[in-house]
Design an enzyme around this catalytic site. Structure first.
Site, PDB file in Angstrom:
ATOM      1  N   ARG A   5     -48.937  71.550 -19.263  1.00 27.98           N
ATOM      2  CA  ARG A   5     -48.854  71.069 -17.865  1.00 27.98           C
ATOM      3  C   ARG A   5     -49.662  72.017 -16.968  1.00 27.98           C
ATOM      4  NH1 ARG A   5     -45.491  68.346 -13.985  1.00 27.98           N
ATOM      5  NH2 ARG A   5     -44.611  69.688 -12.360  1.00 27.98           N
ATOM      6  N   ARG A  44     -43.711  66.681 -17.081  1.00 28.18           N
ATOM      7  CA  ARG A  44     -42.773  67.673 -17.591  1.00 28.18           C
ATOM      8  C   ARG A  44     -42.231  67.227 -18.952  1.00 28.18           C
ATOM      9  NH1 ARG A  44     -41.470  66.709 -12.114  1.00 28.18           N
ATOM     10  NH2 ARG A  44     -41.740  68.530 -10.751  1.00 28.18           N
TER      11      ARG A  44
END
Length: 295
Positions: A241, A146
């Site tokens: 991601r 993240r």
């Protein structure tokens, strides 16, 4: 005037941009205009939930999207919270309001070619910022971490002997992610240049002034480079991601393994990424299933 007091309060908080404050003003004025027309110029400070519901119905009938309506109501709710805080009203008429349902947006991952092209833009550059930016892209794509996890990485989180990086995720849960050889090489090049800076910062990623990087800088790095190689609407760290997870699943990675790499607490969170992999899954299915070979 309560609205002006509220806007001044937002400005003093220093966490709201001028654009956001202007949006609040626009939403509050919109409701005030509705009250002027429908409720004999009643001040919005005196509005009750039934009257606010009438406004919501009017917005729906005007074909305003649920997402926009939710934003307008959120502005109004924040205004009433402020009025409660300053004791101008006793209760918030929107305290129990539930937001309108909005369709989940399908996030389109970057293609492998787009990611490769973004990294290639930095191939010939060897200055501090270029090495840092390349490494940011590579780490997002090869680890799936993240944005907050990347920003908070420290030099001590790197373990070149075991070829891993330790990441501190949500609820302070630690996980270890493997580091690919090319990424290890990029790390070493970046650290070599980073060590020449006069700084005592322990964080891995720094600004050119030797300070810890921040959210908007990371977003800007991803958006800038991918704007040159991709026409996709959304270009953010989270899309990298998303790409990490999707590409792993496309190549046959086990869902549980991807879950662990992403730091998800449940498979339900990871299964979001299987949507983007469905095309690849159908292709494999059609090629492999015995019935697909029969006319």
């Amino acid at each position: 005037m309560p609205i002006h007091s509220f806007l001044n309060y937002l400005a003093l908080e220093k966490k709201y941009s001028q654009h956001t404050i202007t949006a609040y003003l626009k939403d509050l004025n919109s409701f005030q205009e509705f009250c002027n027309n429908e409720f004999d110029k009643q001040r919005i400070i005196e509005a009750n939930y039934a009257q606010i519901r009438s406004w919501i119905v009017a917005l729906v009938n005007a074909n305003i999207s649920n997402r926009t309506i939710n934003r307008k109501i959120s502005s109004l709710k924040s205004f009433y919270k402020f009025l409660q805080k300053t004791k101008e009203i006793d209760s918030n008429p929107l305290a129990k309001h539930k937001a309108l349902k909005v369709p989940k947006q399908v996030q389109v991952p970057f293609s492998e070619k787009e990611i490769r092209n973004a990294i290639n833009l930095l191939d010939e550059e060897v200055d501090f910022e270029s090495l840092r930016n390349r490494l940011i892209i590579e780490l997002f794509y090869t680890t799936g971490m993240r944005r907050s996890e990347l920003i908070n990485l420290k030099l001590t989180n790197l373990d070149f002997a075991n070829e891993t990086v330790k990441v501190l995720g949500k609820r302070n849960k630690e996980r270890y992610i493997p580091l690919l050889k090319p990424v290890q090489n990029s790390l070493k090049k970046y650290i070599e240049v980073r060590n020449e800076m006069n700084t005592n910062e322990t964080y891995l990623f720094l600004t050119k002034k030797g300070k810890k990087i921040y959210n908007t800088l990371v977003y800007r790095v991803i958006n800038n480079y991918f704007s040159s190689v991709s026409s996709k609407v959304k270009k953010s760290p989270h899309i990298l991601r998303h790409s990490f997870a999707t590409h792993l699943l496309n190549e046959g990675a086990d869902l549980n393994s991807v879950k662990e790499l992403l730091g998800h607490s449940s498979l339900a969170s990871t299964q979001v990424y299987t949507h983007s992999s469905m095309g690849k899954l159908k292709e494999i299915y059609n090629q492999a299933h015995p019935r697909s070979k029969k006319n």
